[in-house]
Write a protein that holds these residues in place. Structure first.
Motif, PDB file in Angstrom:
ATOM      1  N   LEU A 236      -5.217 -11.763 -28.822  1.00  0.00           N
ATOM      2  CA  LEU A 236      -4.823 -12.967 -29.555  1.00  0.00           C
ATOM      3  C   LEU A 236      -3.415 -12.816 -30.123  1.00  0.00           C
ATOM      4  CD1 LEU A 236      -8.079 -13.916 -31.519  1.00  0.00           C
ATOM      5  CD2 LEU A 236      -7.193 -14.923 -29.410  1.00  0.00           C
ATOM      6  N   CYS A 237      -3.052 -11.609 -30.557  1.00  0.00           N
ATOM      7  CA  CYS A 237      -1.688 -11.363 -31.039  1.00  0.00           C
ATOM      8  C   CYS A 237      -0.671 -11.582 -29.924  1.00  0.00           C
ATOM      9  CB  CYS A 237      -1.569  -9.941 -31.592  1.00  0.00           C
ATOM     10  SG  CYS A 237      -2.534  -9.610 -33.083  1.00  0.00           S
ATOM     11  N   LEU A 238      -0.970 -11.056 -28.735  1.00  0.00           N
ATOM     12  CA  LEU A 238      -0.055 -11.233 -27.603  1.00  0.00           C
ATOM     13  C   LEU A 238       0.044 -12.702 -27.212  1.00  0.00           C
ATOM     14  CD1 LEU A 238      -0.916  -8.229 -25.248  1.00  0.00           C
ATOM     15  CD2 LEU A 238       0.834  -8.381 -27.002  1.00  0.00           C
ATOM     16  N   LEU A 239      -1.081 -13.411 -27.248  1.00  0.00           N
ATOM     17  CA  LEU A 239      -1.066 -14.820 -26.871  1.00  0.00           C
ATOM     18  C   LEU A 239      -0.229 -15.634 -27.848  1.00  0.00           C
ATOM     19  CD1 LEU A 239      -2.176 -16.808 -24.816  1.00  0.00           C
ATOM     20  CD2 LEU A 239      -4.199 -17.084 -26.251  1.00  0.00           C
ATOM     21  N   ALA A 240      -0.351 -15.343 -29.138  1.00  0.00           N
ATOM     22  CA  ALA A 240       0.461 -16.052 -30.132  1.00  0.00           C
ATOM     23  C   ALA A 240       1.941 -15.742 -29.932  1.00  0.00           C
ATOM     24  CB  ALA A 240       0.018 -15.652 -31.540  1.00  0.00           C
ATOM     25  N   ALA A 241       2.257 -14.495 -29.605  1.00  0.00           N
ATOM     26  CA  ALA A 241       3.648 -14.124 -29.368  1.00  0.00           C
ATOM     27  C   ALA A 241       4.205 -14.814 -28.127  1.00  0.00           C
ATOM     28  CB  ALA A 241       3.760 -12.601 -29.232  1.00  0.00           C
ATOM     29  N   ALA A 242       3.401 -14.908 -27.073  1.00  0.00           N
ATOM     30  CA  ALA A 242       3.862 -15.582 -25.849  1.00  0.00           C
ATOM     31  C   ALA A 242       4.123 -17.064 -26.115  1.00  0.00           C
ATOM     32  CB  ALA A 242       2.818 -15.410 -24.746  1.00  0.00           C
ATOM     33  N   VAL A 251       7.272  -7.748 -28.575  1.00  0.00           N
ATOM     34  CA  VAL A 251       5.862  -7.386 -28.704  1.00  0.00           C
ATOM     35  C   VAL A 251       5.715  -5.876 -28.860  1.00  0.00           C
ATOM     36  CG1 VAL A 251       3.678  -7.330 -27.463  1.00  0.00           C
ATOM     37  CG2 VAL A 251       5.024  -9.411 -27.456  1.00  0.00           C
ATOM     38  N   ARG A 252       6.481  -5.134 -28.068  1.00  0.00           N
ATOM     39  CA  ARG A 252       6.390  -3.673 -28.142  1.00  0.00           C
ATOM     40  C   ARG A 252       6.809  -3.170 -29.514  1.00  0.00           C
ATOM     41  NH1 ARG A 252       9.059  -1.157 -23.141  1.00  0.00           N
ATOM     42  NH2 ARG A 252      10.704  -2.525 -23.892  1.00  0.00           N
ATOM     43  N   HIS A 253       7.820  -3.785 -30.102  1.00  0.00           N
ATOM     44  CA  HIS A 253       8.267  -3.390 -31.438  1.00  0.00           C
ATOM     45  C   HIS A 253       7.200  -3.741 -32.479  1.00  0.00           C
ATOM     46  CE1 HIS A 253      10.503  -3.746 -35.256  1.00  0.00           C
ATOM     47  NE2 HIS A 253      11.279  -2.789 -34.756  1.00  0.00           N
ATOM     48  N   GLU A 291       1.063  -9.871 -19.370  1.00  0.00           N
ATOM     49  CA  GLU A 291       1.108 -10.728 -18.187  1.00  0.00           C
ATOM     50  C   GLU A 291      -0.045 -11.732 -18.209  1.00  0.00           C
ATOM     51  OE1 GLU A 291       3.372 -10.874 -15.809  1.00  0.00           O
ATOM     52  OE2 GLU A 291       4.601  -9.333 -16.761  1.00  0.00           O
ATOM     53  N   ARG A 292      -1.209 -11.270 -18.649  1.00  0.00           N
ATOM     54  CA  ARG A 292      -2.354 -12.178 -18.749  1.00  0.00           C
ATOM     55  C   ARG A 292      -2.089 -13.263 -19.788  1.00  0.00           C
ATOM     56  NH1 ARG A 292      -7.911 -10.425 -21.659  1.00  0.00           N
ATOM     57  NH2 ARG A 292      -8.974 -12.432 -21.599  1.00  0.00           N
ATOM     58  N   ALA A 293      -1.464 -12.903 -20.902  1.00  0.00           N
ATOM     59  CA  ALA A 293      -1.165 -13.892 -21.944  1.00  0.00           C
ATOM     60  C   ALA A 293      -0.169 -14.937 -21.440  1.00  0.00           C
ATOM     61  CB  ALA A 293      -0.616 -13.194 -23.186  1.00  0.00           C
ATOM     62  N   LEU A 294       0.846 -14.507 -20.685  1.00  0.00           N
ATOM     63  CA  LEU A 294       1.809 -15.459 -20.133  1.00  0.00           C
ATOM     64  C   LEU A 294       1.117 -16.441 -19.189  1.00  0.00           C
ATOM     65  CD1 LEU A 294       4.862 -13.115 -19.425  1.00  0.00           C
ATOM     66  CD2 LEU A 294       4.567 -14.709 -21.329  1.00  0.00           C
ATOM     67  N   ASP A 295       0.192 -15.944 -18.371  1.00  0.00           N
ATOM     68  CA  ASP A 295      -0.564 -16.837 -17.491  1.00  0.00           C
ATOM     69  C   ASP A 295      -1.383 -17.834 -18.305  1.00  0.00           C
ATOM     70  OD1 ASP A 295       0.360 -15.785 -15.134  1.00  0.00           O
ATOM     71  OD2 ASP A 295      -1.301 -14.387 -14.874  1.00  0.00           O
ATOM     72  N   HIS A 296      -1.963 -17.351 -19.399  1.00  0.00           N
ATOM     73  CA  HIS A 296      -2.830 -18.213 -20.206  1.00  0.00           C
ATOM     74  C   HIS A 296      -2.027 -19.303 -20.915  1.00  0.00           C
ATOM     75  CE1 HIS A 296      -6.908 -18.772 -21.609  1.00  0.00           C
ATOM     76  NE2 HIS A 296      -6.449 -19.066 -22.803  1.00  0.00           N
ATOM     77  N   VAL A 297      -0.765 -19.029 -21.238  1.00  0.00           N
ATOM     78  CA  VAL A 297       0.076 -20.048 -21.860  1.00  0.00           C
ATOM     79  C   VAL A 297       0.252 -21.236 -20.910  1.00  0.00           C
ATOM     80  CG1 VAL A 297       2.414 -20.545 -22.656  1.00  0.00           C
ATOM     81  CG2 VAL A 297       1.249 -18.494 -23.444  1.00  0.00           C
TER      82      VAL A 297
END
Length: 631
Positions: A236-242, A251-253, A291-297
């Motif tokens: 969910l954190c990655l998805l919000a960032a995307a 994201v890495r930072h 990569e999965r989060a970018l697809d989900h966006v």
């Protein structure tokens, strides 16, 4: 141990062929009271001959080393749920190679209750749980504790007391306690959209991400230790960032300090402790999910708003119809998998089914460009496919498109599962509301996974094509034989074998003991670059967005010329991002800074669409409006 827990007089055993190799099934039978143990692995049934379940077993598969982290994370979630409800359980490592069996002794529970448990658990433990045995009272079986594994070794006790599994042991889980366990799983069930999810855990006060995020994203980042489900919360954190436009470096930072991204710093050990990840392992885990989060966006860009049905019978009918669609696509390869048209028909039907479940409405608006964005099929092809499906009766067109609204479709009667009931309605066994939403979540997860797996540059017409796409969509994390892949994909097994060889050649599938599976590391973008199609879908989506913007601009020009009140661009699309502040905040006859600029025209008053398209794709409407106001 088998004699102490068996609920039927016989067990099912593997057999060896003429070369001494074990079969992949359990066709032989042996009496439980036979003093000689079987010479091959065996299974015991979870339900007795009357269909009453005496055990619930959660099988978390991890056949490959790369699956171990996901299985360990989901084991942690499962154990926390069981301990939170004081449910007695035994944890075993199913084999030396990986995977876990979690046994729960139950008190002769009916199949309907186990089906609820199966759906609720799968909605939470979506990556590794094999739930087939939980809703099969006839042949649902599993290897007993401490028994041999086909690949060697035996299952090993990790936690709990095996004596609680004995038939005469007290404290078995009754129906009331099982309902509480099901309710606990449903509290962890993912919401329809990430913004609706409440963080499961304590928030660290004072934590703020380095770059702006949505309020939901900030809450997900601030959950102490990743909350009750660190893997899901980290995603969910990655998805919000995307969605906020962060880069992978951002994201890495953030993962170095964000409490909610614990999943990308440490991994759970079978003992329950967490160990710090090596930097390369942490980055690989994060990159895969990014990569999965970018697809989900991309998927979320066409997600309709959820509309609660009037009653649960309406939602039940939607779930049944979507399930019937997915079954029809599997069992009729001659209709859906022989030609390119048939493959496109199947893909668009899955997209309409996804829109139906996501919206909770039997009728859904589906513009051809939205369908193209969702499926990766070109918009003209998507439009022709919709017409073809309507003509065949697989879709019903409830309303034609007009200037401002897309056409409205519904799944056709060819997939209806409605039956003529000859009994009174009070004699019918309806699914409980919780199970209905669990089933909807599982179906949505499957549809979303297939759409996002196949919507990629590498599977466009100039890439590997539609058949390879369908075979790739049908592959799973665990091994599947070509026949199993064919059954899931709705493809002839011969074409599946050919497609699997192609996918293996391009490092998109791998052969493992027991069959085929997707590669752990996603190489689709690298292969797309090698085939010369990288970025094709991104350029298409940018073109569709420009066409929508230009059409809205032209409609606003006609509206203004007709003497009607001009609309602002934000009134046109509530999902439009906020505009950047302008240097001169002025108004003119067209309105404020959010109004559309003047549409370019020729001297004779006709619209100059070439110039308008160039403005939309290069300068941007907001920049042109700023120039107007500045002047």
């Amino acid at each position: 141990m088998t004699q102490a827990i068996a609920v039927r007089p016989q067990v099912q055993c593997m057999i060896r062929d003429a070369h001494g190799e074990l079969s992949s099934s359990y066709p032989a039978r042996r009496w439980v009271r036979d003093p000689r143990p079987p010479s091959a692995p065996w299974t015991v049934h979870l339900a007795d001959a009357e269909g009453r379940f005496w055990f619930a077993v959660f099988d978390l598969d991890a056949k490959k080393p790369e699956d171990h982290p996901a299985a360990a994370e989901e084991l942690g979630v499962l154990v926390r749920v069981l301990e939170g409800e004081n449910v007695p359980h035994v944890v075993l490592r199913s084999s030396p190679g990986g995977g876990y069996h979690v046994w729960v002794p139950t008190a002769a529970l009916p199949l309907g209750l186990m089906e609820q448990l199966s759906a609720a658990a799968k909605a939470v433990l979506s990556e590794t749980l094999d739930r087939g045995m939980l809703h099969n009272a006839t042949s649902g079986a599993v290897r007993p504790p401490l028994s041999p594994h086909p690949a060697g070794g035996t299952s090993q006790l990790m936690a709990g007391d095996l004596a609680m599994l004995h038939r005469d042991a007290p404290g078995r889980v009754d129906a009331e306690r099982m309902l509480r366990l099901i309710a606990a799983f449903r509290q962890l069930r993912p919401a329809d959209s990430p913004e609706q999810e409440q963080p499961m855990g304590r928030l660290v006060p004072g934590y703020r991400p380095r770059k702006p995020l949505s309020p939901h994203g900030e809450r997900s980042m601030a959950v102490a230790g990743g909350g009750a489900n660190p893997s899901h919360n980290g995603y969910l954190c990655l998805l919000a960032a995307a969605r906020a436009g962060w880069s992978f470096d951002d994201v890495r930072h953030a993962a170095q300090t964000a409490p909610g991204m614990e999943h990308y710093r440490t991994k759970r050990l079978p003992s329950g402790r967490r160990r710090r990840l090596q930097s390369a392992e942490a980055e690989a885990r994060m990159h895969k999910q990014w990569e999965r989060a970018l697809d989900h966006v991309v998927t979320d860009s066409v997600r309709p708003d959820w509309t609660a049905p009037k009653d649960l019978s309406e939602l039940a009918a939607l779930v049944d119809d979507v399930d019937a669609v997915m079954t029809a696509l599997r069992v009729s390869p001659g209709r859906w998998a022989v030609t390119e048209h048939g493959l496109h028909d199947a893909t668009v039907l899955r997209a309409i089914a996804w829109l139906t479940l996501t919206s909770g409405s039997r009728t859904v608006a589906a513009a051809k460009r939205s369908v193209a964005t969702l499926t990766g099929i070109p918009a003209p092809t998507a439009g022709r496919t919709l017409l073809r499906l309507v003509k065949a009766g697989h879709l019903a067109k409830r309303r034609a498109h007009d200037d401002d609204h897309a056409a409205v479709y519904a799944l056709g009667n060819t997939f209806s599962t409605a039956q003529k009931h000859v009994e009174p309605l009070h004699n019918m066994n309806a699914r409980p509301p919780g199970q209905l939403f669990d089933t909807r979540t599982v179906l949505l997860d499957q549809l979303t996974d297939e759409l996002e797996a196949g919507r990629h540059d590498v599977f466009t017409r100039n890439g590997l094509g539609s058949t390879a796409r369908r075979a790739y969509e049908a592959l799973q994390r665990d091994a599947r034989t070509p026949q199993q892949v064919a059954d899931r994909a709705g493809l002839p097994v011969g074409r599946v074998r050919a497609s699997l060889r192609i996918l293996r050649r391009y490092s998109l599938a791998t052969r493992v003991p027991g069959g085929w599976r997707r590669r752990v590391h996603d190489h689709r973008r690298r292969i797309a670059a090698a085939l010369g199609v990288d970025g094709l879908l991104k350029r298409r989506n940018a073109l569709y967005a420009a066409e929508r913007e230009m059409w809205a601009w032209w409609k606003e020009h006609l509206s203004t010329r007709g003497g009607r009140q001009p609309r602002t661009r934000h009134q046109r699309d509530p999902r439009s991002p906020k505009t950047m502040p302008v240097r001169f905040v002025l108004t003119d006859a067209r309105g404020g800074p959010d109004a559309f600029p003047e549409y370019p025209t020729h001297p004779d008053g006709l619209g100059d669409h070439t110039t308008a398209y160039r403005v939309v794709t290069t300068i941007g409407l907001q920049a042109l409006r700023d120039l107007e106001l500045s002047a």
